[in-house]
Design an enzyme around this catalytic site. Structure first.
Site, PDB file in Angstrom:
ATOM      1  N   LYS A  33       0.649   4.271  -9.664  1.00  0.00           N
ATOM      2  CA  LYS A  33      -0.353   3.559 -10.464  1.00  0.00           C
ATOM      3  C   LYS A  33      -0.674   2.207  -9.817  1.00  0.00           C
ATOM      4  O   LYS A  33      -1.833   1.773  -9.807  1.00  0.00           O
ATOM      5  CB  LYS A  33       0.139   3.360 -11.904  1.00  0.00           C
ATOM      6  N   THR A  45      -1.189   0.662 -16.170  1.00  0.00           N
ATOM      7  CA  THR A  45      -0.004   0.536 -17.020  1.00  0.00           C
ATOM      8  C   THR A  45       0.733  -0.769 -16.737  1.00  0.00           C
ATOM      9  O   THR A  45       0.702  -1.263 -15.605  1.00  0.00           O
ATOM     10  CB  THR A  45       0.945   1.727 -16.763  1.00  0.00           C
ATOM     11  N   ASP A  46       1.427  -1.264 -17.736  1.00  0.00           N
ATOM     12  CA  ASP A  46       2.246  -2.467 -17.519  1.00  0.00           C
ATOM     13  C   ASP A  46       3.437  -2.177 -16.596  1.00  0.00           C
ATOM     14  O   ASP A  46       4.079  -3.099 -16.094  1.00  0.00           O
ATOM     15  CB  ASP A  46       2.724  -3.065 -18.851  1.00  0.00           C
ATOM     16  N   GLU A  47       3.722  -0.877 -16.366  1.00  0.00           N
ATOM     17  CA  GLU A  47       4.881  -0.524 -15.532  1.00  0.00           C
ATOM     18  C   GLU A  47       4.686  -0.964 -14.084  1.00  0.00           C
ATOM     19  O   GLU A  47       5.660  -1.049 -13.331  1.00  0.00           O
ATOM     20  CB  GLU A  47       5.169   0.980 -15.639  1.00  0.00           C
ATOM     21  N   TYR A  49       6.157   7.008 -10.402  1.00  0.00           N
ATOM     22  CA  TYR A  49       4.969   6.918 -11.271  1.00  0.00           C
ATOM     23  C   TYR A  49       4.322   5.548 -11.174  1.00  0.00           C
ATOM     24  O   TYR A  49       3.122   5.421 -10.893  1.00  0.00           O
ATOM     25  CB  TYR A  49       5.358   7.221 -12.730  1.00  0.00           C
TER      26      TYR A  49
END
Ligand code: NAD
Ligand code: TYD
Length: 356
Positions: A167, A135-137, A163
């Site tokens: 990741k 994810t870009d997060e 989260y």
């Protein structure tokens, strides 16, 4: 020659879209869907393909090494696509351990099993590939005052939520397998997906469901947080292209070129839902500003230049079209929505997190 894909989390939102996409777009594939079926996994999503001889399902936890090992022996996959994860930021703020277990330990287990299955006598791995769906997060947050800055593949990782921390940790293990063992990996980091089969805990399906039922639309904080919305079918195409064309060891960012503040999204959903069902009671009066999420990232934005230059991928679906397709899908699948929001699903959620 036919290739076998071991797809984890294939009963979830993006995973089930990917399974359907692959079976629809390729004759010569075999898909093995490995999913624990948490509250977020739903085999109804795959009802259309359950009898397809190219498709198989196993209810398995990706943290269960003996079970995963047995699947590698049984199916001899060419590729792994690891979607399986706990995916909701709000849940991670409450229950970080569950996220560490599945997202970190699950990924390490998948890497380990794939490595053991694929390693040849000379220490190479043949024509295999492990793709981690990230994810870009993991890059943290951008400023809304600097709209010309974007996440790039070499942006340092700076996760904020449990989260995104889980990741990012998983990504580091994937990188370590590439660096240490020469293991053939790719990591894709996509922006916020939307489309059919998304569980109604995420912004877009939650707002659609609430709007259609005249329930309040809870907007966190000032509603000016920005996300870069990517239509799920475009994401599936990107993964397909990275699997077969991506350079081993590389990271590819996948973004929608579609940055919008949350208030814009909510207002669009109100307008489109009201139009679609001809219901004047669906209005902006339903919007309710609620307490902000802890550590709420302000802005995500991807410049998908690398995947465009290297593989020719670009996001084909404009938000104006994607949101109409999505609302139409939810309107046509009211039974799906009431099933996934039913007591049985919510009980599973309680059991899963009890005592944490
Ligand atoms: P989802 O929550 O809809 O689905 C997750 C799936 O994984 C479910 O089917 C669930 O049953 C399964 N699963 C969970 N724990 C498991 C375990 N221990 N073993 C086996 N299966 C398990 O998630 P999603 O939105 O489809 O996201 C898929 C992937 O894409 C995730 O890795 C997520 O981090 C990533 N991602 C999602 C988005 C998004 O906007 N949805 C954006 C960026 C990245
Ligand atoms: P979400 O769909 O949870 O994705 P992510 O947090 O991974 O980006 O949330 C998208 C944005 O919408 C995020 O800024 C939080 C906000 N949001 C709300 O304002 N209200 C809600 O009820 C939800 C679920 C999200």
């Amino acid at each position: 020659m036919s290739k076998t894909y071991l797809v984890t989390g294939g009963a979830g939102f993006i995973g089930s879209n990917f399974v359907l996409y692959m079976l629809e777009n390729h004759d010569d594939v075999r898909i093995v869907n490995v999913d624990k079926l948490t509250y977020a996994g739903n085999l109804e999503n795959l009802a259309d393909v359950e009898d397809d001889p190219r498709y198989a399902f196993s209810q398995t936890d990706i943290c269960d090494k003996p079970a995963v090992k047995a699947l590698f022996e049984k199916y001899q996959p060419d590729y792994v696509v690891n979607f399986a994860a706990e995916s909701h930021v709000d849940r991670s703020i409450k229950y970080p351990e569950v996220f560490a277990e599945t997202n970190v330990m699950g990924t390490v287990t998948m890497l380990n099993c794939a490595k053991e299955a694929w390693e040849q006598a000379d220490g190479t791995y043949g024509d295999h590939k492990y793709l981690q769906v990230s994810t870009d997060e993991v890059y943290g947050s951008l400023s809304i005052d600097e709209p010309d800055t974007f996440f790039r593949e070499d942006t340092p990782l700076n996760p904020h939520s449990p989260y995104s921390a889980s990741k990012a940790s998983a990504d580091m293990f994937v990188k370590a397998y590439g660096d240490t063992y020469g293991f053939p990996v790719n990591i894709t980091r996509c922006s916020n997906n939307y489309g059919p089969y998304q569980f109604p805990e995420k912004l877009i399906p939650l707002m659609i469901n609430n709007a259609l039922h005249h329930e309040k639309l809870p907007v966190y904080g000032d509603g000016m947080n920005v996300r870069d919305w990517l239509y799920v079918a475009d994401h599936c195409k990107a993964i397909d292209m990275v699997l077969t064309g991506g350079k081993t060891g590389e990271v590819y960012n996948v973004g929608g070129h579609n940055e919008k503040p949350n208030m814009f999204i909510v207002r669009s959903i109100i307008a489109e839902c009201s139009k679609a069902v001809d219901d004047p009671a669906i209005t902006e009066a339903l919007i309710e500003h609620v307490t902000d999420r802890k550590g709420h990232d302000r802005r995500y934005g991807i410049a998908p230049d690398k995947i465009k230059a290297d593989l020719g991928w670009y996001p084909e679906t404009a938000f104006e079209d994607g949101i109409v397709l999505t609302i139409d899908w939810y309107l046509a699948h009211e039974e799906w929505m009431s099933h996934v929001t039913s007591g049985a699903y919510m009980d599973y959620y309680k059991r899963m997190y009890e005592g944490r």
